[in-house]
Motif scaffolding. Structure first.
Motif, mmCIF file in Angstrom:
data_model
loop_
_atom_site.group_PDB
_atom_site.id
_atom_site.type_symbol
_atom_site.label_atom_id
_atom_site.label_comp_id
_atom_site.label_asym_id
_atom_site.label_seq_id
_atom_site.Cartn_x
_atom_site.Cartn_y
_atom_site.Cartn_z
ATOM 1 N N THR A 150 0.828 -1.204 0.000
ATOM 2 C CA THR A 150 0.000 0.000 0.000
ATOM 3 C C THR A 150 0.865 1.257 0.000
ATOM 4 O O THR A 150 0.595 2.220 -0.726
ATOM 5 C CB THR A 150 -0.921 0.013 1.237
ATOM 6 N N VAL A 151 1.929 1.244 0.821
ATOM 7 C CA VAL A 151 2.826 2.400 0.881
ATOM 8 C C VAL A 151 3.467 2.654 -0.476
ATOM 9 O O VAL A 151 3.604 3.796 -0.925
ATOM 10 C CB VAL A 151 3.905 2.194 1.965
ATOM 11 N N GLN A 152 3.850 1.589 -1.171
ATOM 12 C CA GLN A 152 4.548 1.734 -2.453
ATOM 13 C C GLN A 152 3.614 2.148 -3.583
ATOM 14 O O GLN A 152 4.025 2.837 -4.514
ATOM 15 C CB GLN A 152 5.242 0.414 -2.835
ATOM 16 N N SER A 153 2.334 1.723 -3.536
ATOM 17 C CA SER A 153 1.469 1.897 -4.702
ATOM 18 C C SER A 153 0.370 2.933 -4.532
ATOM 19 O O SER A 153 -0.145 3.444 -5.525
ATOM 20 C CB SER A 153 0.814 0.551 -5.060
ATOM 21 N N SER A 154 -0.014 3.262 -3.296
ATOM 22 C CA SER A 154 -1.176 4.127 -3.104
ATOM 23 C C SER A 154 -0.784 5.596 -3.140
ATOM 24 O O SER A 154 0.253 5.993 -2.618
ATOM 25 C CB SER A 154 -1.861 3.819 -1.766
ATOM 26 N N PHE A 155 -1.642 6.396 -3.754
ATOM 27 C CA PHE A 155 -1.461 7.838 -3.751
ATOM 28 C C PHE A 155 -2.332 8.507 -2.697
ATOM 29 O O PHE A 155 -2.349 9.718 -2.577
ATOM 30 C CB PHE A 155 -1.804 8.417 -5.133
ATOM 31 N N SER A 156 -3.077 7.706 -1.930
ATOM 32 C CA SER A 156 -3.988 8.240 -0.928
ATOM 33 C C SER A 156 -3.385 8.098 0.464
ATOM 34 O O SER A 156 -3.056 6.986 0.894
ATOM 35 C CB SER A 156 -5.335 7.507 -0.992
ATOM 36 N N VAL A 157 -3.236 9.204 1.169
ATOM 37 C CA VAL A 157 -2.722 9.178 2.533
ATOM 38 C C VAL A 157 -3.676 8.401 3.437
ATOM 39 O O VAL A 157 -3.251 7.610 4.288
ATOM 40 C CB VAL A 157 -2.522 10.613 3.063
ATOM 41 N N ASP A 158 -4.982 8.595 3.254
ATOM 42 C CA ASP A 158 -5.963 7.895 4.087
ATOM 43 C C ASP A 158 -5.890 6.384 3.894
ATOM 44 O O ASP A 158 -6.057 5.618 4.850
ATOM 45 C CB ASP A 158 -7.379 8.396 3.772
ATOM 46 N N ASP A 159 -5.648 5.922 2.657
ATOM 47 C CA ASP A 159 -5.514 4.480 2.421
ATOM 48 C C ASP A 159 -4.311 3.918 3.180
ATOM 49 O O ASP A 159 -4.382 2.834 3.775
ATOM 50 C CB ASP A 159 -5.364 4.197 0.921
ATOM 51 N N VAL A 160 -3.200 4.639 3.148
ATOM 52 C CA VAL A 160 -1.995 4.177 3.841
ATOM 53 C C VAL A 160 -2.224 4.156 5.344
ATOM 54 O O VAL A 160 -1.870 3.187 6.035
ATOM 55 C CB VAL A 160 -0.784 5.073 3.485
ATOM 56 N N LEU A 161 -2.841 5.208 5.879
ATOM 57 C CA LEU A 161 -3.086 5.256 7.317
ATOM 58 C C LEU A 161 -4.070 4.172 7.748
ATOM 59 O O LEU A 161 -3.934 3.582 8.828
ATOM 60 C CB LEU A 161 -3.613 6.635 7.711
ATOM 61 N N ALA A 162 -5.078 3.896 6.914
ATOM 62 C CA ALA A 162 -6.005 2.809 7.221
ATOM 63 C C ALA A 162 -5.272 1.471 7.249
ATOM 64 O O ALA A 162 -5.540 0.611 8.106
ATOM 65 C CB ALA A 162 -7.138 2.774 6.197
ATOM 66 N N SER A 163 -4.323 1.287 6.326
ATOM 67 C CA SER A 163 -3.537 0.063 6.309
ATOM 68 C C SER A 163 -2.657 -0.041 7.554
ATOM 69 O O SER A 163 -2.449 -1.135 8.096
ATOM 70 C CB SER A 163 -2.675 0.006 5.041
ATOM 71 N N VAL A 164 -2.136 1.097 8.040
ATOM 72 C CA VAL A 164 -1.355 1.109 9.282
ATOM 73 C C VAL A 164 -2.216 0.641 10.453
ATOM 74 O O VAL A 164 -1.789 -0.183 11.279
ATOM 75 C CB VAL A 164 -0.794 2.525 9.557
ATOM 76 N N VAL A 165 -3.446 1.156 10.532
ATOM 77 C CA VAL A 165 -4.340 0.756 11.622
ATOM 78 C C VAL A 165 -4.663 -0.733 11.535
ATOM 79 O O VAL A 165 -4.637 -1.455 12.549
ATOM 80 C CB VAL A 165 -5.624 1.611 11.594
#
Length: 568
Positions: A150-165
């Protein structure tokens, strides 16, 4: 058969210019060339940097920086180097403390370490046991891999933070996760997730936010509480958790990231530097913070903090880019207001130019034909720099654009302009200016409102300075401005300049000065106005050696040819 050369992992440089502005640049292609020349992959706009200063290579599985024989050298983390491997967050400098700084970053370095660590833990145990559940480790490994993708491919900060959670919930076994960001004295929810993957409402968090906020003000390490419902003690603060029907609570602060201080990214330590919190709780089971899970959770917090910092820098970069576009438009408009065509034939010729120290400047000049026998010439320098000064310069230009051939009209117009500026700026913004009329018979009538004294260069080489006849416009109520007249002879030149010329500075902070200006005028006294203008410009450029200037540089050179010359 030889093994294939491993591809270089993604890496980038955080570029910090001398003004503190930041930009992220991917390290590609390899070798990656750094220097002053336009062909460099990263151009260092500093005259102290060499044309080919350094380069970054990828050899034997690691990035290496190599100095290319630069004059002032290359340093990594404060130590001058010739050739050295690069590690995550290394700080690169180019021989001067006030020059560019680069921060080397291996993209996703912390996540790669987590993947390797979890892979080793899963491989060590062939069968599940109470102490080492293979399924649990493999589940955590899959969660971290998903986060890395997700970190490598997503352009959405919210998507990355959701993946962190989601990853934090998998690691700890907690049921609910909330990522909250600091907003003054409050905490705003950015992500709210259940372990089963669905979104929660902001109101699902029942723990008072001010309690979390106060806790984070005084500590930065992971905070956890597990409540044993069989051991109730009325004096213990955990009863507040029991009141909310919670079995376990975990809080991990998100803090500002500090880079360039060694081999690894580190976090700042004071409560005021906390940017948010990763909060998790459970109603049924206690959170699992054993077996390295605590370290994994803290590393996830670093990853989330890095994502937030990168997002902040991206927002700043976009805002900066938008501002630069708007300033570029303002610069284009400002330049278009300058005279597009200067007289080159007839009884008077002129050469002029203005270079702003910033995107827009506070200097301006104008040369207007009042009639075939008279020109109006004005040079102005508004106090201060930037947009406000540029707007005031445009206002002055509009006020003085219509000229009269009557010399006494110069004084009347300056007096009205002085009162106009005082009424609107209260003396906080003022301008120096040279306002003049040149007639075809050689009469030069002028008002010098504290502008740098223009220099009249006579045919015989004599130089006369036209001293101030009044104070700056807009500075004082009831200021008086005297009108002066001088008769020019055919072949005389008049050099009008702003203080950006004589106060231009080189790398040693030395001023160009009036002495150098006079030497140029003495050397080129018999040449045309364009030749004198070019000689002064070239002299200032050679002296400053590309050093950034703090003031606009405006120069106008007039050449009086005599009334016998054909009219324009």
């Amino acid at each position: 058969m030889s093994a294939a050369t491993p591809a270089a992992p993604p890496a980038s440089l955080m570029v910090i210019d001398p003004n503190g502005r930041r930009a992220r640049v991917r390290i590609e292609p390899i070798p990656f060339r750094i220097g002053r020349q336009p062909e460099s992959d990263l151009i260092i706009r500093d005259s102290r940097a060499s044309r080919t200063h350094a380069r970054i290579l990828f050899e034997q599985g690691e990035y290496v920086i190599e100095d290319c024989g630069s004059r002032h050298g290359t340093s990594v983390n404060g130590h001058r180097i010739t050739r050295q491997p690069l590690h995550n967050s290394d700080r690169i400098e180019f021989g001067a403390q006030d020059s560019y700084q680069l921060i080397f970053a291996l993209d996703g370095a912390e996540l790669k370490r987590l993947v390797d660590q979890m892979g080793e833990q899963a491989a060590l145990h062939d069968s599940p046991t109470a102490a080492h559940p293979v399924g649990g480790n493999l589940g955590k490994l899959r969660a971290i891999l998903d986060l890395a993708r997700t970190v490598q491919s997503s352009f959405s900060v919210d998507d990355v933070l959701a993946s962190v959670v989601d990853t934090a919930l998998t690691i700890t076994g907690a049921e609910r996760g909330f990522l909250m960001l600091r907003n003054g004295t409050a905490l705003d929810t950015r992500v709210a997730r259940h372990k089963r993957g669905y979104h929660l409402r902001d109101t699902d968090l029942r723990v008072p936010r001010e309690v979390l906020h106060r806790a984070l003000q005084h500590r930065r390490e992971l905070l956890s509480m597990n409540f044993d419902p069989t051991a109730i003690d009325e004096t213990r603060p955990q009863n507040s958790i029991a009141d909310l029907e919670l079995r376990s609570v975990v809080c991990v602060p998100l803090v500002r990231i500090r880079t360039g201080q060694g081999d690894s990214t580190s976090m700042l330590s004071t409560g005021s530097e906390t940017v948010g919190v990763l909060y998790m709780d459970s109603r049924v089971t206690a959170a699992d913070l054993t077996g390295g899970n605590r370290e994994l959770l803290q590393t996830l917090a670093i990853e989330a903090s890095t994502v937030l910092e990168n997002a902040r820098l991206l927002v700043e970069e976009r805002a900066k880019h938008q501002m630069e576009e708007e300033l570029q438009l303002a610069r284009t408009i400002q330049q278009s207001l300058l005279p597009g065509k200067l007289p080159t034939e007839g009884w008077m010729a002129a050469s002029a130019g203005s270079v702003a120290s910033r995107e827009v400047g506070g200097d301006y000049y104008d040369i207007t034909a009042v009639d075939p026998r008279c020109y109006c010439v004005v040079v102005a320098d508004v106090s201060g720099k930037g947009v406000a000064s540029a707007l005031l310069a445009s206002l002055l230009q509009g006020a003085l654009i219509t000229a009269t051939g009557v010399p006494e009209g110069l004084v009347r117009r300056i007096v009205r302009l002085n009162q106009f500026l005082l009424d609107r700026t209260g003396g906080e913004k003022y301008a120096t200016l040279f306002y003049s009329l040149l007639h075809d018979d050689g009469r030069l009538s002028y008002v010098n409102a504290a502008q740098c004294p223009p220099i009249v260069v006579r045919v015989n080489g004599e130089c006369i300075e036209l001293e101030a006849t009044g104070m700056p416009v807009g500075l004082m109520e009831g200021a008086e401005f005297a009108l002066e007249t001088l008769r020019l002879a055919p072949g005389d030149r008049v050099v009008i300049y702003s203080d950006g010329v004589t106060e231009a500075q080189n790398q040693k902070r030395e001023f160009f000065g009036k002495k150098r200006l006079n030497e140029i005028l003495k050397t080129h006294a018999g040449e045309s106005c364009s030749a004198i203008h070019d000689a002064i410009q070239e002299g200032v450029t050679a002296f400053t050696e590309g050093a950034p200037q703090s003031d606009d540089i405006t120069l106008v050179v007039l050449e009086y040819r005599g009334s016998s010359a054909p009219p324009v």
